[in-house]
Design a protein around this motif. Structure first.
Motif, mmCIF file in Angstrom:
data_model
loop_
_atom_site.group_PDB
_atom_site.id
_atom_site.type_symbol
_atom_site.label_atom_id
_atom_site.label_comp_id
_atom_site.label_asym_id
_atom_site.label_seq_id
_atom_site.Cartn_x
_atom_site.Cartn_y
_atom_site.Cartn_z
ATOM 1 N N LEU A 92 0.848 -1.187 0.000
ATOM 2 C CA LEU A 92 0.000 0.000 0.000
ATOM 3 C C LEU A 92 0.885 1.238 0.000
ATOM 4 C CD1 LEU A 92 -2.483 -1.090 2.787
ATOM 5 C CD2 LEU A 92 -2.964 -1.031 0.367
ATOM 6 N N GLN A 93 0.451 2.246 -0.726
ATOM 7 C CA GLN A 93 1.204 3.496 -0.790
ATOM 8 C C GLN A 93 0.379 4.600 -0.155
ATOM 9 O OE1 GLN A 93 2.148 4.699 -4.776
ATOM 10 N NE2 GLN A 93 3.638 6.215 -4.103
ATOM 11 N N VAL A 94 0.996 5.354 0.763
ATOM 12 C CA VAL A 94 0.348 6.481 1.420
ATOM 13 C C VAL A 94 0.765 7.738 0.679
ATOM 14 C CG1 VAL A 94 0.045 7.730 3.588
ATOM 15 C CG2 VAL A 94 0.436 5.264 3.625
ATOM 16 N N VAL A 95 -0.215 8.407 0.031
ATOM 17 C CA VAL A 95 0.072 9.574 -0.797
ATOM 18 C C VAL A 95 -0.542 10.806 -0.144
ATOM 19 C CG1 VAL A 95 -0.211 10.607 -3.083
ATOM 20 C CG2 VAL A 95 0.018 8.135 -2.863
ATOM 21 N N GLY A 96 0.274 11.802 0.129
ATOM 22 C CA GLY A 96 -0.206 13.057 0.705
ATOM 23 C C GLY A 96 0.935 13.765 1.412
ATOM 24 N N VAL A 97 0.907 15.086 1.391
ATOM 25 C CA VAL A 97 1.960 15.877 2.026
ATOM 26 C C VAL A 97 1.823 15.762 3.538
ATOM 27 C CG1 VAL A 97 2.904 18.200 2.322
ATOM 28 C CG2 VAL A 97 2.048 17.475 0.095
ATOM 29 N N GLY A 98 2.874 15.311 4.205
ATOM 30 C CA GLY A 98 2.874 15.154 5.647
ATOM 31 C C GLY A 98 2.211 13.872 6.116
ATOM 32 N N TRP A 99 1.750 13.056 5.197
ATOM 33 C CA TRP A 99 1.105 11.800 5.552
ATOM 34 C C TRP A 99 2.150 10.703 5.633
ATOM 35 C CZ3 TRP A 99 -4.189 11.116 2.702
ATOM 36 C CH2 TRP A 99 -4.963 12.248 2.911
ATOM 37 N N GLY A 100 1.898 9.695 6.447
ATOM 38 C CA GLY A 100 2.853 8.604 6.575
ATOM 39 C C GLY A 100 2.320 7.487 7.442
ATOM 40 N N LEU A 112 -2.921 10.596 8.499
ATOM 41 C CA LEU A 112 -3.683 10.774 7.266
ATOM 42 C C LEU A 112 -4.370 12.128 7.163
ATOM 43 C CD1 LEU A 112 -5.318 7.242 7.225
ATOM 44 C CD2 LEU A 112 -3.309 7.992 5.982
ATOM 45 N N GLY A 113 -3.826 13.129 7.808
ATOM 46 C CA GLY A 113 -4.397 14.458 7.710
ATOM 47 C C GLY A 113 -5.503 14.734 8.712
ATOM 48 N N PHE A 114 -5.787 13.786 9.585
ATOM 49 C CA PHE A 114 -6.775 14.004 10.641
ATOM 50 C C PHE A 114 -6.072 14.661 11.838
ATOM 51 C CE2 PHE A 114 -8.560 10.046 8.627
ATOM 52 C CZ PHE A 114 -9.610 10.691 7.988
ATOM 53 N N ALA A 115 -6.849 15.100 12.823
ATOM 54 C CA ALA A 115 -6.288 15.754 13.998
ATOM 55 C C ALA A 115 -5.388 14.818 14.798
ATOM 56 C CB ALA A 115 -7.410 16.278 14.889
ATOM 57 N N ARG A 132 9.461 4.383 4.118
ATOM 58 C CA ARG A 132 9.034 5.716 3.671
ATOM 59 C C ARG A 132 7.517 5.784 3.550
ATOM 60 N NH1 ARG A 132 12.974 7.051 -1.130
ATOM 61 N NH2 ARG A 132 10.943 7.173 -2.100
ATOM 62 N N ASP A 133 6.946 5.811 2.345
ATOM 63 C CA ASP A 133 5.490 5.913 2.194
ATOM 64 C C ASP A 133 4.857 4.595 1.756
ATOM 65 O OD1 ASP A 133 6.476 5.812 -0.365
ATOM 66 O OD2 ASP A 133 5.104 7.302 -1.167
#
Length: 183
Positions: A92-100, A112-115, A132-133
């Motif tokens: 699986l690849q996690v795509v997004g700025v600051g996501w990991g 995933l961009g949640f709080a 990495r991602d």
């Protein structure tokens, strides 16, 4: 007739098969899988030819559900052979700025961009690693590997406008243009 069910399952050398009543166990190199098949299906193990044959009673040949169990049982046995010899893997690849993602013991922590981070418990029998991602899920049970990968992906499915989300490594996301302002 089931086209899949009537094919025998070839057992490679090094795989130990044991059948007791309706429970089939396969072992190889410290890996072990167990499957209990339906009572409508007959499973026979031929030690000399290293083949497992699957069949049904003649009276059940017209019953659609029993024919489905026949093919299912054969497919499950084939998946067990592959699982104890090669194993299964999903990436699986996690795509997004600051996501990991990160593995902490038996938990997968996803940013995933949640709080707050999303924490997913890793089931027994799976080996999860993060580079990495890229999240790599490995295991002997095909169903368990696929279900855990689908569960992780469902936490933030990829969206078509920016392409952010969790996607399978070989998945292609159709991108949409979005709104156009001005003329």
């Amino acid at each position: 007739m089931s086209r899949i069910g009537k094919q025998p399952v070839e057992i490679p050398s090094g795989v130990k098969v044991s059948i007791s009543d309706r429970t089939i166990t396969m072992e190889s190199g410290g890996k072990s899988l167990t499957y209990t098949h339906r009572p409508e299906v007959r499973v026979a193990w031929d030690e000399s030819e290293k083949l497992i044959t699957v069949g049904i009673e003649e009276k059940d040949a017209k019953n659609r559900q029993v024919r489905a169990y026949w093919g299912l049982t054969r497919a499950m046995l084939q998946n067990m052979v592959i699982g104890v010899t090669k194993g299964y893997q999903k990436r699986l690849q996690v795509v997004g700025v600051g996501w990991g993602a990160a593995v902490n013991g038996q938990k997968l922590e996803l940013k995933l961009g949640f709080a707050s981070p999303v924490i997913v418990a890793i089931p027994q029998g799976l080996d999860v690693s993060v580079e990495r991602d890229m999240v790599t899920i490995k295991g002997t049970n095909k169903q368990l590997v696929g279900q855990f990968a689908a569960d992780v992906r469902s936490r933030r499915k990829p969206e078509p406008y920016n392409g952010k989300g969790i996607k399978y490594d070989d998945e292609v996301i159709k991108r949409k243009q979005g709104k156009v302002f001005g003329s």
